[in-house]
Motif scaffolding. Structure first.
Motif, mmCIF file in Angstrom:
data_model
loop_
_atom_site.group_PDB
_atom_site.id
_atom_site.type_symbol
_atom_site.label_atom_id
_atom_site.label_comp_id
_atom_site.label_asym_id
_atom_site.label_seq_id
_atom_site.Cartn_x
_atom_site.Cartn_y
_atom_site.Cartn_z
ATOM 1 N N THR A 33 0.839 -1.206 0.000
ATOM 2 C CA THR A 33 0.000 0.000 0.000
ATOM 3 C C THR A 33 0.868 1.248 0.000
ATOM 4 N N ARG A 37 1.396 4.125 -3.258
ATOM 5 C CA ARG A 37 1.035 5.546 -3.095
ATOM 6 C C ARG A 37 2.238 6.479 -3.173
ATOM 7 N N ARG A 46 3.905 1.821 -9.741
ATOM 8 C CA ARG A 46 2.817 1.881 -8.761
ATOM 9 C C ARG A 46 1.638 1.011 -9.196
ATOM 10 N N ARG A 50 0.080 -2.219 -7.252
ATOM 11 C CA ARG A 50 -1.354 -2.374 -6.946
ATOM 12 C C ARG A 50 -1.865 -3.739 -7.412
#
Length: 104
Positions: A33, A37, A46, A50
């Protein structure tokens, strides 16, 4: 990602069990997480992180229907945390959703 290598090495040293896997999965999820971000990584990185997080969560969701998981978490919490209030604090610290906490 270093976190995935660390997890692999950790579980390669001994026979993993649910009481060690679930907290490790919580830690990996938290790190993924954070990475997903972090603007210092390219958008493509990124997005890949995810996807890894989504895959981890799919496996995590399988524990919802597992009696073994519930027993193992009870044993983990009994052996490590010993007190129901600490169990709740663990879940909140791990940022579990309210529905997950109620189920546990």
């Amino acid at each position: 990602l270093q976190i995935l290598k660390d997890a692999t090495l950790y579980f390669s040293r001994a026979t993993p069990n649910l009481a060690t896997v679930i907290p490790a999965m919580d830690h990996v999820d938290k790190m993924l997480t954070s990475y997903s971000r972090n603007k210092k990584y390219l958008p493509s990185i990124r997005a890949a992180v995810r996807l890894a997080k989504n895959t981890l969560n799919r496996y995590y969701e399988l524990t919802d229907s597992s009696e073994t998981y519930r027993i193992a978490m009870g044993m983990y919490l009994l052996n490590i945390l010993l007190h129901p209030q600490h169990k709740l604090n663990y879940f909140k610290t791990a940022q579990w959703e309210d529905g997950w906490i109620k189920t546990a």
